[in-house]
Design a protein around this motif. Structure first.
Motif, PDB file in Angstrom:
ATOM      1  N   LEU A  54       1.083  -1.102  -0.027  1.00 14.63           N
ATOM      2  CA  LEU A  54      -0.104  -0.212  -0.076  1.00 14.63           C
ATOM      3  C   LEU A  54       0.830   1.394  -0.036  1.00 14.63           C
ATOM      4  O   LEU A  54       2.664   0.937   0.212  1.00 14.63           O
ATOM      5  CB  LEU A  54      -0.730  -0.463   1.134  1.00 14.63           C
ATOM      6  N   LYS A  55      -0.242   2.557  -0.655  1.00 13.16           N
ATOM      7  CA  LYS A  55       1.127   3.189  -0.923  1.00 13.16           C
ATOM      8  C   LYS A  55       1.474   4.264   0.766  1.00 13.16           C
ATOM      9  O   LYS A  55       2.617   4.991   1.450  1.00 13.16           O
ATOM     10  CB  LYS A  55       0.174   4.713  -1.167  1.00 13.16           C
ATOM     11  N   SER A  56       0.409   3.481   2.019  1.00 16.45           N
ATOM     12  CA  SER A  56       1.152   3.991   3.446  1.00 16.45           C
ATOM     13  C   SER A  56       2.509   2.954   4.157  1.00 16.45           C
ATOM     14  O   SER A  56       2.362   3.638   4.975  1.00 16.45           O
ATOM     15  CB  SER A  56      -0.291   4.157   4.115  1.00 16.45           C
ATOM     16  N   LYS A  57       2.191   2.281   2.840  1.00 15.38           N
ATOM     17  CA  LYS A  57       3.834   1.259   3.694  1.00 15.38           C
ATOM     18  C   LYS A  57       4.964   1.908   3.862  1.00 15.38           C
ATOM     19  O   LYS A  57       5.177   2.029   2.683  1.00 15.38           O
ATOM     20  CB  LYS A  57       3.051  -0.638   3.925  1.00 15.38           C
ATOM     21  N   ASP A  58       6.170   1.516   3.974  1.00 15.32           N
ATOM     22  CA  ASP A  58       7.082   1.272   4.069  1.00 15.32           C
ATOM     23  C   ASP A  58       7.707   0.519   3.210  1.00 15.32           C
ATOM     24  O   ASP A  58       8.534  -0.397   3.566  1.00 15.32           O
ATOM     25  CB  ASP A  58       8.151   1.534   5.159  1.00 15.32           C
ATOM     26  N   ALA A  59       7.516   0.823   1.433  1.00 17.46           N
ATOM     27  CA  ALA A  59       8.023  -0.363   1.364  1.00 17.46           C
ATOM     28  C   ALA A  59       9.574  -0.436   0.818  1.00 17.46           C
ATOM     29  O   ALA A  59      10.079  -2.146   0.474  1.00 17.46           O
ATOM     30  CB  ALA A  59       7.896  -0.288  -0.785  1.00 17.46           C
ATOM     31  N   GLU A  60      10.335   0.700   0.840  1.00 16.77           N
ATOM     32  CA  GLU A  60      11.791  -0.196   0.985  1.00 16.77           C
ATOM     33  C   GLU A  60      11.963  -0.920   1.865  1.00 16.77           C
ATOM     34  O   GLU A  60      12.965  -1.803   2.347  1.00 16.77           O
ATOM     35  CB  GLU A  60      11.967   0.925   1.066  1.00 16.77           C
ATOM     36  N   GLY A  61      12.111  -0.368   3.114  1.00 17.18           N
ATOM     37  CA  GLY A  61      11.665  -1.011   4.764  1.00 17.18           C
ATOM     38  C   GLY A  61      11.758  -2.569   4.334  1.00 17.18           C
ATOM     39  O   GLY A  61      12.057  -3.287   4.947  1.00 17.18           O
ATOM     40  N   ILE A  62       9.856  -2.259   3.640  1.00 18.40           N
ATOM     41  CA  ILE A  62       9.878  -4.063   3.455  1.00 18.40           C
ATOM     42  C   ILE A  62      10.219  -5.155   2.533  1.00 18.40           C
ATOM     43  O   ILE A  62      10.657  -6.325   3.135  1.00 18.40           O
ATOM     44  CB  ILE A  62       8.319  -4.435   3.398  1.00 18.40           C
ATOM     45  N   LEU A  63      10.767  -4.773   1.736  1.00 17.96           N
ATOM     46  CA  LEU A  63      11.442  -5.336   0.894  1.00 17.96           C
ATOM     47  C   LEU A  63      13.283  -5.615   1.510  1.00 17.96           C
ATOM     48  O   LEU A  63      13.709  -6.879   0.654  1.00 17.96           O
ATOM     49  CB  LEU A  63      11.354  -4.607   0.243  1.00 17.96           C
ATOM     50  N   LYS A  64      13.833  -4.714   2.103  1.00 21.38           N
ATOM     51  CA  LYS A  64      15.367  -4.539   2.304  1.00 21.38           C
ATOM     52  C   LYS A  64      15.666  -5.899   3.048  1.00 21.38           C
ATOM     53  O   LYS A  64      16.280  -6.354   2.963  1.00 21.38           O
ATOM     54  CB  LYS A  64      16.268  -3.645   3.126  1.00 21.38           C
ATOM     55  N   PRO A  65      14.955  -6.280   4.020  1.00 20.50           N
ATOM     56  CA  PRO A  65      15.393  -8.045   4.245  1.00 20.50           C
ATOM     57  C   PRO A  65      15.754  -8.271   4.108  1.00 20.50           C
ATOM     58  O   PRO A  65      16.581 -10.060   4.178  1.00 20.50           O
ATOM     59  CB  PRO A  65      14.576  -8.241   5.319  1.00 20.50           C
ATOM     60  N   PHE A  66      15.152  -9.386   2.143  1.00 18.62           N
ATOM     61  CA  PHE A  66      15.477 -10.399   1.090  1.00 18.62           C
ATOM     62  C   PHE A  66      16.335  -9.777   0.890  1.00 18.62           C
ATOM     63  O   PHE A  66      16.167 -10.612   0.058  1.00 18.62           O
ATOM     64  CB  PHE A  66      13.408  -9.869   0.733  1.00 18.62           C
ATOM     65  N   ALA A  67      17.285  -9.241   0.846  1.00 20.99           N
ATOM     66  CA  ALA A  67      18.736  -8.645   0.047  1.00 20.99           C
ATOM     67  C   ALA A  67      19.129 -10.093   0.368  1.00 20.99           C
ATOM     68  O   ALA A  67      19.141 -10.644   1.306  1.00 20.99           O
ATOM     69  CB  ALA A  67      19.355  -7.374   0.049  1.00 20.99           C
ATOM     70  N   GLY A  68      19.713 -10.722  -0.867  1.00 18.16           N
ATOM     71  CA  GLY A  68      20.521 -11.905  -0.800  1.00 18.16           C
ATOM     72  C   GLY A  68      19.601 -12.825  -0.474  1.00 18.16           C
ATOM     73  O   GLY A  68      20.299 -14.121  -0.695  1.00 18.16           O
ATOM     74  N   ILE A  69      18.730 -13.147  -0.476  1.00 15.40           N
ATOM     75  CA  ILE A  69      17.412 -14.187  -0.640  1.00 15.40           C
ATOM     76  C   ILE A  69      16.670 -14.242  -1.455  1.00 15.40           C
ATOM     77  O   ILE A  69      16.458 -15.614  -1.890  1.00 15.40           O
ATOM     78  CB  ILE A  69      16.623 -13.895   1.258  1.00 15.40           C
ATOM     79  N   ALA A  70      16.174 -13.170  -2.200  1.00 21.42           N
ATOM     80  CA  ALA A  70      15.391 -13.524  -3.001  1.00 21.42           C
ATOM     81  C   ALA A  70      15.182 -13.418  -4.305  1.00 21.42           C
ATOM     82  O   ALA A  70      16.989 -12.415  -4.327  1.00 21.42           O
ATOM     83  CB  ALA A  70      14.073 -12.121  -2.719  1.00 21.42           C
ATOM     84  N   ASP A  71      15.898 -14.378  -5.152  1.00 18.49           N
ATOM     85  CA  ASP A  71      16.199 -14.436  -6.439  1.00 18.49           C
ATOM     86  C   ASP A  71      15.479 -13.291  -7.240  1.00 18.49           C
ATOM     87  O   ASP A  71      16.252 -12.499  -8.277  1.00 18.49           O
ATOM     88  CB  ASP A  71      16.099 -16.293  -7.043  1.00 18.49           C
ATOM     89  N   VAL A  72      14.741 -13.085  -7.553  1.00 23.90           N
ATOM     90  CA  VAL A  72      13.580 -12.564  -8.077  1.00 23.90           C
ATOM     91  C   VAL A  72      12.327 -11.651  -7.232  1.00 23.90           C
ATOM     92  O   VAL A  72      11.983 -12.275  -6.366  1.00 23.90           O
ATOM     93  CB  VAL A  72      12.999 -13.330  -9.281  1.00 23.90           C
ATOM     94  N   VAL A  73      12.099 -10.477  -7.646  1.00 21.94           N
ATOM     95  CA  VAL A  73      11.102  -9.891  -7.394  1.00 21.94           C
ATOM     96  C   VAL A  73       9.852  -9.579  -8.356  1.00 21.94           C
ATOM     97  O   VAL A  73      10.490  -8.963  -9.480  1.00 21.94           O
ATOM     98  CB  VAL A  73      11.420  -8.627  -6.897  1.00 21.94           C
ATOM     99  N   HIS A  74       8.659  -9.616  -8.220  1.00 23.53           N
ATOM    100  CA  HIS A  74       7.842  -9.942  -8.901  1.00 23.53           C
ATOM    101  C   HIS A  74       7.256  -8.880  -8.147  1.00 23.53           C
ATOM    102  O   HIS A  74       5.742  -9.127  -7.189  1.00 23.53           O
ATOM    103  CB  HIS A  74       6.708 -10.902  -9.205  1.00 23.53           C
ATOM    104  N   THR A  75       6.654  -7.431  -8.617  1.00 22.68           N
ATOM    105  CA  THR A  75       5.816  -6.390  -8.258  1.00 22.68           C
ATOM    106  C   THR A  75       4.744  -6.762  -8.602  1.00 22.68           C
ATOM    107  O   THR A  75       4.335  -6.686  -9.933  1.00 22.68           O
ATOM    108  CB  THR A  75       6.221  -5.169  -8.630  1.00 22.68           C
ATOM    109  N   LEU A  76       3.318  -6.586  -8.009  1.00 22.31           N
ATOM    110  CA  LEU A  76       2.159  -6.386  -8.394  1.00 22.31           C
ATOM    111  C   LEU A  76       1.170  -5.464  -7.470  1.00 22.31           C
ATOM    112  O   LEU A  76       1.233  -4.681  -6.901  1.00 22.31           O
ATOM    113  CB  LEU A  76       1.729  -7.793  -7.442  1.00 22.31           C
ATOM    114  N   PRO A  77       0.141  -5.058  -8.387  1.00 22.33           N
ATOM    115  CA  PRO A  77      -1.174  -4.208  -7.554  1.00 22.33           C
ATOM    116  C   PRO A  77      -1.677  -4.699  -6.892  1.00 22.33           C
ATOM    117  O   PRO A  77      -1.523  -6.154  -6.566  1.00 22.33           O
ATOM    118  CB  PRO A  77      -1.933  -3.988  -8.901  1.00 22.33           C
ATOM    119  N   ILE A  78      -2.289  -3.952  -6.127  1.00 18.48           N
ATOM    120  CA  ILE A  78      -3.133  -4.391  -4.783  1.00 18.48           C
ATOM    121  C   ILE A  78      -4.942  -4.880  -5.573  1.00 18.48           C
ATOM    122  O   ILE A  78      -5.117  -2.948  -5.318  1.00 18.48           O
ATOM    123  CB  ILE A  78      -2.957  -4.189  -3.388  1.00 18.48           C
TER     124      ILE A  78
END
Length: 436
Positions: free
Chosen positions: A350-374
């Motif tokens: 959501l626009k009200s959420k810290d998207a950068e902060g949510i994604l950051k912990p997956f650095a080095g763990i997720a091979d691919v990120v598929h971004t989606l609408p809600i």
């Protein structure tokens, strides 16, 4: 806030649509409107069985699930009000152990809507009133209430004499309502404390713990934090719980993650520090296996969505939507998914959420990120999310749907739907995995 609640029953959908239009000031927290509405309805909140009230940034829903499992394993009939729902609005209201049915729900929604004339309650306030009205009319032994947002000004905070209250883990979320400092957020959560009732909490840093202690003292509540009055720790794949009444050695929860053991510990502490409801040790043991909370590191079974992935793949869903939840999930993934299969993260925010902060912990763990609408929500644009993910070093692609993202996976892999409970609900519904 808009809820966009959906129902397959046309009567329920019509009422939900009408309720969503009641309040032009729905984003204003406060107890005035819900109090006036409940007064018109005969104050059903005063007719509830013993109430267990749970707040927190993360973990409050799971704590409620453990509470319900332990109480039901003890033979008690339990009401439960939780939010949000994942697929069906009915998931929010459980009456004496069963989900509310469509006919009951439509009638109660209409009754509350008619009583709302001139009050303009928010959608959450109106549906809280629906739950309390339903609970007041059916006998039960206990009532579990999950705070919707914050605590002090949340619509559920109209209970004058709860049996016991609790705060689960804390983190930064809903800052535009609750403040930008952890100490302020903690103070809002602690607003559910009541005179004479025990306030059970997790273990927090000294400044936050001090603020909670002050609030509990000011209202006359007895504050019982983990690490002091009680404790819970996983050791040798067993949950070890202790308090002044003694020790329990239990199976670890079926729900994955170390954080779920702490949520289970909080539920145990709530039930061990009250004397109205009898809960034997055997019920706590059963609850570790019985407790179910959908979209919390949940592996989806075979279905239309999971069938889009190559043979040998797994589809998982988690509704985490803030950095604290992301750190917990990423840590679990890092230590449990170690067989070399690539991880595809299906991500939305959501626009009200810290998207950068949510994604950051997956650095080095997720091979691919598929971004989606809600669907039907004010969310970050998938193209913008993909660009942000690439800036963080991820290989990222914007997609239109969960199905499109899964169909793009060419080799056996794990896919994790993450970033929003609403996105998690979409995935569950599309796969035919309906919470019950």
């Amino acid at each position: 806030m808009p809820d966009f609640a959906r129902s397959a029953d046309p009567r329920v959908q019509a009422e939900l649509d009408l309720l969503s239009k009641l309040s032009p000031g729905g984003d204003q927290l406060g107890l005035d409107r819900i109090t006036r509405l409940l007064d018109r309805l005969g104050r059903p909140q005063d007719q509830l069985p013993p109430v267990l009230h749970v707040a927190g940034t993360n973990g409050k829903g799971s704590t409620c699930a453990f509470l319900r499992a332990a109480l039901e394993a003890s033979g008690h009939k339990v009401h439960a009000f939780t939010s949000p729902h994942l697929v069906r609005f009915n998931e929010r209201i459980r009456i004496a152990g069963r989900l509310i049915d469509d006919a009951e729900l439509a009638a109660l929604l209409g009754e509350v809507r008619e009583a709302s004339d001139g009050i303009e309650p928010s959608f959450f306030e109106a549906t809280t009133a629906v739950a309390m009205l339903a609970f007041a009319r059916v006998p039960a032994d206990a009532c579990i209430l999950e705070v919707g947002l914050g605590g002090r000004l949340d619509a559920t905070n109209v209970i004058d004499k709860p049996l016991v209250t609790a705060i689960a883990s804390l983190g930064l979320d809903h800052q535009h309502f609750l403040g930008h400092r952890m100490i302020d957020i903690a103070a809002e959560k602690a607003g559910i404390a009541r005179a004479g009732a025990r306030l059970i909490t997790q273990l927090y840093p000294e400044d936050i713990a001090g603020r909670i202690s002050e609030i509990a003292h000011d209202v006359g509540a007895l504050w019982l934090p983990r690490g002091g009055a009680w404790d819970a720790i996983v050791r040798q794949n067993r949950l070890h719980y202790s308090d002044e009444k003694g020790e329990l050695e239990l199976p670890v929860p079926r729900l994955p993650g170390r954080h779920q053991a702490l949520n289970a510990g909080l539920a145990i502490a709530m039930l061990r520090h009250q004397d109205r409801l009898k809960v034997p040790a055997s019920a706590f043991s059963a609850a570790m296996g019985w407790a179910d909370w959908p979209a919390r590191l949940q592996r989806l079974p075979s279905g239309p969505l999971s069938g889009l992935m190559p043979v040998g793949s797994e589809l998982w869903v988690d509704g985490g939507h803030n950095p604290a939840a992301a750190r917990l999930v990423a840590d679990w993934v890092k230590h449990h998914w170690v067989d070399g299969r690539p991880l595809h993260l299906l991500f939305a925010a959501l626009k009200s959420k810290d998207a950068e902060g949510i994604l950051k912990p997956f650095a080095g763990i997720a091979d691919v990120v598929h971004t989606l609408p809600i669907t039907d929500h004010d969310c970050r644009d998938p193209g913008e999310l993909a660009a942000m993910a690439r800036d963080q070093g991820f290989k990222a692609y914007p997609r239109e749907t969960v199905g499109q993202a899964l169909a793009a996976i060419r080799k056996p892999a794990r896919a994790l739907v993450f970033g929003s409970l609403y996105l998690a609900g979409e995935a569950l519904g599309a796969n035919g995995t309906i919470p019950d």
